[in-house]
Design a protein around this motif. Structure first.
Motif, PDB file in Angstrom:
ATOM      1  N   GLN A 111      10.579  -2.069  -0.599  1.00 59.68           N
ATOM      2  CA  GLN A 111       9.315  -2.777  -0.608  1.00 59.68           C
ATOM      3  C   GLN A 111       9.545  -4.219  -0.174  1.00 59.68           C
ATOM      4  OE1 GLN A 111       6.187  -1.708  -1.837  1.00 59.68           O
ATOM      5  NE2 GLN A 111       6.883   0.369  -2.217  1.00 59.68           N
ATOM      6  N   GLU A 112       8.522  -4.772   0.348  1.00 61.98           N
ATOM      7  CA  GLU A 112       8.577  -6.201   0.601  1.00 61.98           C
ATOM      8  C   GLU A 112       8.548  -6.897  -0.754  1.00 61.98           C
ATOM      9  OE1 GLU A 112       5.201  -9.189   1.996  1.00 61.98           O
ATOM     10  OE2 GLU A 112       5.693  -7.700   3.523  1.00 61.98           O
ATOM     11  N   ARG A 113       9.280  -8.004  -0.868  1.00 58.25           N
ATOM     12  CA  ARG A 113       9.266  -8.657  -2.172  1.00 58.25           C
ATOM     13  C   ARG A 113       8.452  -9.942  -2.130  1.00 58.25           C
ATOM     14  NH1 ARG A 113      15.279  -8.924  -3.199  1.00 58.25           N
ATOM     15  NH2 ARG A 113      14.817 -10.062  -5.079  1.00 58.25           N
ATOM     16  N   THR A 114       7.771 -10.168  -3.188  1.00 54.49           N
ATOM     17  CA  THR A 114       7.019 -11.408  -3.312  1.00 54.49           C
ATOM     18  C   THR A 114       7.432 -12.071  -4.619  1.00 54.49           C
ATOM     19  OG1 THR A 114       5.255 -10.293  -4.476  1.00 54.49           O
ATOM     20  CG2 THR A 114       4.989 -10.525  -2.106  1.00 54.49           C
ATOM     21  N   THR A 150       7.967 -16.391 -20.885  1.00 56.84           N
ATOM     22  CA  THR A 150       7.687 -14.969 -20.757  1.00 56.84           C
ATOM     23  C   THR A 150       7.865 -14.605 -19.286  1.00 56.84           C
ATOM     24  OG1 THR A 150       6.166 -14.963 -22.609  1.00 56.84           O
ATOM     25  CG2 THR A 150       5.954 -13.167 -21.025  1.00 56.84           C
ATOM     26  N   ASP A 151       8.825 -13.706 -19.042  1.00 61.52           N
ATOM     27  CA  ASP A 151       9.119 -13.277 -17.676  1.00 61.52           C
ATOM     28  C   ASP A 151       8.488 -11.928 -17.421  1.00 61.52           C
ATOM     29  OD1 ASP A 151      11.833 -14.893 -18.492  1.00 61.52           O
ATOM     30  OD2 ASP A 151      11.353 -15.080 -16.345  1.00 61.52           O
ATOM     31  N   ALA A 152       8.040 -11.724 -16.193  1.00 62.27           N
ATOM     32  CA  ALA A 152       7.578 -10.399 -15.794  1.00 62.27           C
ATOM     33  C   ALA A 152       8.160 -10.106 -14.425  1.00 62.27           C
ATOM     34  CB  ALA A 152       6.055 -10.340 -15.747  1.00 62.27           C
ATOM     35  N   VAL A 153       8.471  -8.854 -14.203  1.00 58.92           N
ATOM     36  CA  VAL A 153       8.989  -8.464 -12.897  1.00 58.92           C
ATOM     37  C   VAL A 153       8.408  -7.105 -12.537  1.00 58.92           C
ATOM     38  CG1 VAL A 153      11.086  -7.568 -13.991  1.00 58.92           C
ATOM     39  CG2 VAL A 153      11.095  -8.008 -11.554  1.00 58.92           C
ATOM     40  N   LEU A 154       8.046  -6.964 -11.273  1.00 59.50           N
ATOM     41  CA  LEU A 154       7.507  -5.702 -10.781  1.00 59.50           C
ATOM     42  C   LEU A 154       8.563  -5.067  -9.884  1.00 59.50           C
ATOM     43  CD1 LEU A 154       4.832  -4.106 -11.002  1.00 59.50           C
ATOM     44  CD2 LEU A 154       4.152  -5.130  -8.813  1.00 59.50           C
ATOM     45  N   MET A 155       8.909  -3.844 -10.202  1.00 51.54           N
ATOM     46  CA  MET A 155       9.984  -3.169  -9.468  1.00 51.54           C
ATOM     47  C   MET A 155       9.465  -1.889  -8.835  1.00 51.54           C
ATOM     48  SD  MET A 155      13.155  -4.643 -10.448  1.00 51.54           S
ATOM     49  CE  MET A 155      14.325  -3.302 -10.353  1.00 51.54           C
ATOM     50  N   SER A 156      10.020  -1.583  -7.654  1.00 49.03           N
ATOM     51  CA  SER A 156       9.797  -0.291  -7.038  1.00 49.03           C
ATOM     52  C   SER A 156      11.166   0.261  -6.723  1.00 49.03           C
ATOM     53  CB  SER A 156       8.969  -0.451  -5.759  1.00 49.03           C
ATOM     54  OG  SER A 156       8.965   0.782  -5.058  1.00 49.03           O
ATOM     55  N   GLY A 157      11.559   1.328  -7.385  1.00 50.80           N
ATOM     56  CA  GLY A 157      12.925   1.809  -7.215  1.00 50.80           C
ATOM     57  C   GLY A 157      13.884   0.703  -7.574  1.00 50.80           C
ATOM     58  N   ASN A 158      14.805   0.406  -6.658  1.00 49.53           N
ATOM     59  CA  ASN A 158      15.776  -0.642  -6.921  1.00 49.53           C
ATOM     60  C   ASN A 158      15.355  -1.985  -6.347  1.00 49.53           C
ATOM     61  OD1 ASN A 158      17.500   0.959  -8.381  1.00 49.53           O
ATOM     62  ND2 ASN A 158      18.625   1.635  -6.553  1.00 49.53           N
ATOM     63  N   GLN A 159      14.114  -2.082  -5.893  1.00 48.84           N
ATOM     64  CA  GLN A 159      13.641  -3.309  -5.269  1.00 48.84           C
ATOM     65  C   GLN A 159      12.859  -4.169  -6.243  1.00 48.84           C
ATOM     66  OE1 GLN A 159      15.527  -3.577  -2.332  1.00 48.84           O
ATOM     67  NE2 GLN A 159      13.702  -4.740  -1.814  1.00 48.84           N
ATOM     68  N   ALA A 197       0.834  -1.190   0.000  1.00 51.26           N
ATOM     69  CA  ALA A 197       0.000   0.000   0.000  1.00 51.26           C
ATOM     70  C   ALA A 197       0.871   1.243   0.000  1.00 51.26           C
ATOM     71  CB  ALA A 197      -0.910   0.007   1.218  1.00 51.26           C
ATOM     72  N   GLN A 198       2.211   1.019   0.136  1.00 47.06           N
ATOM     73  CA  GLN A 198       3.112   2.158   0.161  1.00 47.06           C
ATOM     74  C   GLN A 198       3.013   2.969  -1.116  1.00 47.06           C
ATOM     75  OE1 GLN A 198       6.579  -0.276   2.007  1.00 47.06           O
ATOM     76  NE2 GLN A 198       7.201   1.849   1.895  1.00 47.06           N
ATOM     77  N   GLN A 199       3.470   4.201  -1.004  1.00 49.82           N
ATOM     78  CA  GLN A 199       3.366   5.112  -2.140  1.00 49.82           C
ATOM     79  C   GLN A 199       4.469   4.832  -3.145  1.00 49.82           C
ATOM     80  OE1 GLN A 199       0.647   7.193  -2.145  1.00 49.82           O
ATOM     81  NE2 GLN A 199       0.246   5.876  -0.382  1.00 49.82           N
ATOM     82  N   GLY A 200       4.462   5.570  -4.212  1.00 54.38           N
ATOM     83  CA  GLY A 200       5.549   5.516  -5.187  1.00 54.38           C
ATOM     84  C   GLY A 200       5.163   4.720  -6.406  1.00 54.38           C
ATOM     85  N   PRO A 201       5.729   5.118  -7.534  1.00 55.44           N
ATOM     86  CA  PRO A 201       5.396   4.445  -8.782  1.00 55.44           C
ATOM     87  C   PRO A 201       6.073   3.073  -8.883  1.00 55.44           C
ATOM     88  CG  PRO A 201       7.077   6.115  -9.165  1.00 55.44           C
ATOM     89  CD  PRO A 201       6.707   6.204  -7.712  1.00 55.44           C
ATOM     90  N   LEU A 202       5.465   2.195  -9.649  1.00 53.64           N
ATOM     91  CA  LEU A 202       6.025   0.871  -9.894  1.00 53.64           C
ATOM     92  C   LEU A 202       6.391   0.761 -11.375  1.00 53.64           C
ATOM     93  CD1 LEU A 202       3.403  -1.312  -7.967  1.00 53.64           C
ATOM     94  CD2 LEU A 202       5.565  -0.353  -7.113  1.00 53.64           C
ATOM     95  N   ARG A 203       7.363  -0.083 -11.642  1.00 49.27           N
ATOM     96  CA  ARG A 203       7.716  -0.338 -13.038  1.00 49.27           C
ATOM     97  C   ARG A 203       7.571  -1.824 -13.312  1.00 49.27           C
ATOM     98  NH1 ARG A 203      11.986   1.989 -11.384  1.00 49.27           N
ATOM     99  NH2 ARG A 203      13.415   0.368 -12.079  1.00 49.27           N
ATOM    100  N   LEU A 204       7.041  -2.112 -14.473  1.00 47.25           N
ATOM    101  CA  LEU A 204       6.833  -3.494 -14.872  1.00 47.25           C
ATOM    102  C   LEU A 204       7.773  -3.806 -16.022  1.00 47.25           C
ATOM    103  CD1 LEU A 204       4.994  -6.024 -14.511  1.00 47.25           C
ATOM    104  CD2 LEU A 204       3.411  -4.955 -16.131  1.00 47.25           C
ATOM    105  N   LEU A 236       9.976  -6.457  -6.500  1.00 45.13           N
ATOM    106  CA  LEU A 236       8.814  -6.800  -5.668  1.00 45.13           C
ATOM    107  C   LEU A 236       8.360  -8.217  -5.944  1.00 45.13           C
ATOM    108  CD1 LEU A 236       6.566  -3.613  -5.845  1.00 45.13           C
ATOM    109  CD2 LEU A 236       8.339  -4.211  -4.185  1.00 45.13           C
ATOM    110  N   SER A 237       8.312  -8.586  -7.209  1.00 47.24           N
ATOM    111  CA  SER A 237       7.842  -9.923  -7.526  1.00 47.24           C
ATOM    112  C   SER A 237       8.287 -10.290  -8.925  1.00 47.24           C
ATOM    113  CB  SER A 237       6.312  -9.984  -7.442  1.00 47.24           C
ATOM    114  OG  SER A 237       5.750  -9.132  -8.415  1.00 47.24           O
ATOM    115  N   THR A 238       8.407 -11.598  -9.160  1.00 46.40           N
ATOM    116  CA  THR A 238       8.774 -12.063 -10.494  1.00 46.40           C
ATOM    117  C   THR A 238       7.842 -13.196 -10.897  1.00 46.40           C
ATOM    118  OG1 THR A 238      10.263 -13.795  -9.731  1.00 46.40           O
ATOM    119  CG2 THR A 238      11.217 -11.603 -10.001  1.00 46.40           C
ATOM    120  N   SER A 239       7.739 -13.430 -12.195  1.00 46.94           N
ATOM    121  CA  SER A 239       6.999 -14.600 -12.651  1.00 46.94           C
ATOM    122  C   SER A 239       7.596 -15.095 -13.950  1.00 46.94           C
ATOM    123  CB  SER A 239       5.519 -14.267 -12.852  1.00 46.94           C
ATOM    124  OG  SER A 239       5.371 -13.508 -14.019  1.00 46.94           O
ATOM    125  N   LYS A 240       7.425 -16.378 -14.178  1.00 47.80           N
ATOM    126  CA  LYS A 240       7.944 -17.006 -15.392  1.00 47.80           C
ATOM    127  C   LYS A 240       6.886 -17.974 -15.887  1.00 47.80           C
ATOM    128  CE  LYS A 240      12.371 -18.096 -15.503  1.00 47.80           C
ATOM    129  NZ  LYS A 240      12.887 -17.367 -16.671  1.00 47.80           N
TER     130      LYS A 240
END
Lengths: 364, 530
Positions: free
Chosen positions: B523-526, B20-29, B4-11, B31-35
């Protein structure tokens, strides 16, 4: 005598880029032209100077113009063939062998692209490197005549030139080449076998092939490729850095300009300028000329040793600049008079690159 | 959860041949990955992967989606999904060294849609080499109409100096051939007619597929309710709009290796290393220098075709998790691969094809699918196949080092666990989230500003014109979102034009690049996986 096929051609193309001293024209273009011809007519016979009979008739076949134009206005193998035929028609004397005018760049390979003539190629040239002018060949040092010169272009223009001096031949032929669009094919310096044996620089195509093979092998063995080339030719590593500016223009019939290299590693804090007129003329370190014609100055990709011609050098490239000694004939008074730094407008004394290498070892 | 923290996310998304990989990033963190296996239609795989990566996160906070793909380079390397292209060269006919001359035969067979050497071209100083013969171009158009060709590449001698003839040919063809797609060489390439022509031909051959892929990407992201800006990574690590990617897919051709190498640098914290990216179909090996992939100087082969694009120097081996293992032959492993069908065709997934994944599972290197289904593999086959793979990768790693420097080796990619090249363990690094290094690298995409303009030298010097172009390029990069202070000039070139009115002029091209603003908070990472 031996046969030059596609494999030999590959090595000659790489090695001739080094001997091109920055110029000579893109050997890739020459390689494709020659490869097509070898596929069509079979491997080309190459003979050593010592295999020539005194009565043989030899001429150079060479492209003339600006390397920066050649990569757009591609010459044709048929133009090289036609230039030799035109020379024969003019003199009425049958040519028995053809030779490269310069062992550097495209022109090292042009004779192989004239394979349709069925003539053997001589493993010798008139420079032991590449130079930007017709008269800058060893035959000039012996009084050899450039003309009659046969010239053809891609538009179907043909010209035969007779000149009172090799300098005049250069001036007139350069202007005709400029009018044509800066790439022509020429056959010139017709000489006898006896003259060729005295005048020409022997073994240069084999030397180019050796350089090409050395580069490939040293890469495969993870040796320092630049060092391997420098040691093989007893030259000097002049500078290492990153290209930070290039000025280049096709002017007066040549590709002219300079590349600025900002030093890295041991050369941090210094900069080097390579000034070229087709070929590199001088290497200027922090305002001081440290190497000059007639020695060979060449930029190579720092990590792989891949030689980078002056018309291809680009912003951001990481390069090593090396100096390699020229043929001993260029170091004579007569040689330096036409091919030394003063002949190109640099008011400095010529110093052999080996001395530069020796001095830097003392400094270290 | 703390998202719920603020700040933009990058996908970041990487569409590979297998996964097909996807990763969600917040700053240098991270947050989560998928394959997720790449789907035959590409789109549903993206949807599934992005859904998995964004599960539990507020997608409305995603302000940028950056995609990298190996689709285009795979198409060239495998000579598939390419459109045949008619090559028009404006020169003095007959052409010396005609189009496609030095191409690998399979690629040529796929792309060669006929060669037309037509009157045209310019001299080095801008004079006409030959006038354009519009009647001749018209006859070419009629022939293309008859043969059904709708993809054309036009390359004129010295067109970077003067593009008018190429543009006129495009007008004529567009008038006469409804639906024609045309790549003009002066819009993508530099001086060097063969290399520029090759780039134009490859670009045009990729366009139909690029259109489908780009449409698919846009639809897939829109379907997920993400309205953020959508970009593709270019060869040099900067990002481009989807519309530009549709027209110039050639400029994204090396985005896959660029992304995985930059991702590996980021995840390992290393600036100098050899990166080994083990995918489903290929293993790419390249050298990191100062955090960036080493680029090739001089001309570089693209799938065996000479070009003068700047792309990372990467060795690609036909070794991946999906590589088929053969019982005999010179090579036990690959280069054929079951690709995205791994999860149905590999033994451990109940299939009938022995893959490198099965061999690795049998050797106990990984637990994937049902290990019992690979237990019957002969011990000597398992041993020999893995030895062969390690040997080939080790050789390529040594090759990439260029010198004998004791560089660390970073292993990333979905198949990272399948291999263990002969490297001292303390020099072998397997970063956390390395399986998604390519998607992580995509989010690191930098922002470029590019100037390509003709400057008259009538009233200013060359130095002044260059300074002006540099300033403008930097300004454009900042305006596009680069972080202040991070922008530098990465490429610069000028071509003298002596033929323009006013005497002398320069065509100046300058590119400036800066880092994306990466403001964000921890951010917490999942992690989610299939």
């Amino acid at each position: 005598m031996r046969l030059i096929g596609e494999d030999e051609l590959e090595n000659i193309a790489v090695g001739s880029t080094i001997l091109g001293a920055g110029g000579g024209g893109d050997p890739y273009v020459g390689k494709l032209l020659a490869r097509q011809q070898i596929r069509e007519h079979g491997p080309v016979t190459m003979v050593g100077l010592d295999e020539l009979a005194d009565s043989d008739q030899v001429c150079f076949v060479a492209g003339m113009g600006a390397p920066g134009v050649l990569v757009e206005k591609l010459p044709r193998a048929s133009e090289a063939v036609r230039a030799v035929q035109l020379l024969q028609e003019t003199t009425g004397v049958a040519i028995t062998h053809i030779a490269p005018a310069e062992a550097g760049g495209l022109n090292a390979i042009v004779p192989f692209s004239a394979a349709a003539l069925g003539l053997p190629v001589v493993d010798a040239d008139g420079m032991g490197r590449a130079f930007p002018s017709l008269e800058l060949v060893t035959p000039t040092l012996y009084g050899g005549l450039c003309t009659p010169l046969a010239m053809v272009d891609e538009h179907g223009n043909e010209m035969v030139l007779r000149s009172p001096s090799n300098q005049w031949a250069e001036t007139i032929a350069r202007n005709v080449t400029l009018a044509s669009g800066c790439v022509t094919m020429t056959a010139l310096y017709q000489m006898t076998g006896a003259q060729a044996k005295q005048w020409l620089v022997p073994g240069v195509l084999t030397q180019a092939e050796d350089l090409g093979r050395l580069l490939r092998e040293s890469r495969a063995a993870h040796r320092d490729s630049v060092e391997a080339i420098v040691n093989h030719r007893r030259g000097a590593l002049l500078f290492t850095g990153r290209v930070t500016a290039v000025r280049r223009a096709n002017e007066r019939g040549w590709t002219i300009g300079e590349a600025t290299i900002t030093g890295t590693g041991p050369d941090q804090g210094s900069s080097m300028e390579l000034r070229f007129q087709n070929e590199h003329l001088v290497a200027v370190r922090d305002g001081v000329v440290v190497a000059s014609v007639p020695d060979l100055i060449m930029a190579m990709e720092h990590e792989t040793g891949e030689p980078i011609p002056a018309e291809e050098i680009r912003y951001g490239y990481r390069v090593s600049v090396v100096g390699l000694p020229c043929d001993h004939r260029w170091r004579t008074e007569a040689g330096l008079a036409i091919a030394g730094p003063r002949a190109f407008g640099y008011d400095v004394d010529y110093r052999p690159v080996e001395e530069i290498a020796a001095r830097s070892e003392v400094d270290a | 959860m703390t998202n719920a923290q603020q700040g933009p996310l990058r996908l970041g998304i990487d569409v590979g041949g297998t996964n097909t990989d996807a990763v969600l990033m917040s700053g240098n963190q991270v947050l989560s990955t998928s394959k997720i296996p790449t789907s035959p239609d590409v789109i549903s795989g993206i949807g599934a992967s992005v859904s998995a990566a964004t599960a539990g996160h507020d997608v409305s906070r995603v302000d940028r989606v950056i995609i990298g793909t190996t689709h285009f380079i795979n198409a060239v390397v495998q000579a598939r999904s390419l459109a045949p292209v008619a090559a028009i060269r404006l020169c003095t006919a007959p052409a010396s060294l005609p189009p496609f001359l030095d191409w690998p035969s399979a690629l040529r067979a796929a792309v060669d849609g006929g060669v037309h050497a037509c009157s045209g071209g310019y001299q080095f100083d801008g004079r006409l080499l030959n006038p354009l013969d519009e009647g001749e171009i018209g006859r070419v158009a009629q022939e293309l109409d008859r043969t059904g060709h709708r993809n054309v590449a036009v390359t004129g001698v010295f067109s970077p100096l003067a593009g008018e003839q190429e543009s006129r040919v495009a007008e004529i063809l567009t008038d006469m051939l409804p639906g024609v797609s045309i790549t003009l060489s002066h819009q993508i390439g530099r001086i060097g007619v063969l290399e520029r022509e090759n780039a134009a031909l490859l670009n045009e051959s990729l366009r139909p597929m690029a259109g489908q892929v780009v449409d698919g990407l846009a639809d897939a992201i829109a379907d997920l309710g993400i309205s953020a800006g959508l970009y593709l990574t270019q060869n040099d690590g900067t990002v481009m709009s989807l519309d530009r990617a549709r027209r110039y897919p050639i400029t994204t051709i090396a985005s896959g290796p660029t992304n995985s190498m930059r991702g590996a640098a980021f995840l390992s914290g290393l600036a100098d290393a050899v990166v080994v990216d083990v995918g489903g179909t290929t293993t790419d090996i390249g050298l990191l220098r100062n955090g960036f992939p080493r680029e090739s100087a001089v001309a570089k082969d693209l799938g065996g075709v000479r070009s003068n694009f700047r792309i990372p120097e990467v060795t690609s081996l036909g070794i991946g998790g999906g590589s088929v293992v053969h019982r005999d032959g010179d090579r036990l492993v690959g280069p054929d691969s079951v690709g995205f069908r791994l999860t149905s065709e590999a033994l451990v997934f109940g299939g009938t094809v022995t893959t490198l994944t099965d061999v690795a599972v049998a050797a106990g290197l990984a637990v994937i699918g049902d290990p019992a289904l690979a237990a019957h593999l002969p011990a000597d086959l398992v041993r020999d196949a893995l030895a062969e793979v390690n040997e080939r990768i080790f050789d390529a790693v040594e090759e990439a080092k260029l010198s004998d420097a004791d560089l660390p080796v970073v292993i990333v990619g979905g198949g990272a666990q399948l291999i263990s090249p002969r490297t001292p363990p303390e020099r072998l690094i397997r970063p956390t989230d390395g399986g998604s290094a390519n998607a992580v690298g995509a989010t690191l995409g930098s922002i470029g500003g590019e100037v390509d303009r003709i400057y008259s030298l009538a009233e200013q010097s060359r130095a002044d014109a260059l300074t002006d172009a540099r300033d403008e390029a930097i300004k454009l990069a900042l305006r596009a979102g680069a972080r202040a202070g991070s922008v530098s000039i990465v490429d610069e070139e000028d071509i003298p034009l002596s033929h323009l009115p006013g005497g002398s002029a320069l065509r100046i091209r300058v590119k400036a690049v800066g880092a994306l603003d990466t403001a964000g908070s921890d951010q917490e990472r999942t992690t989610s996986c299939v």
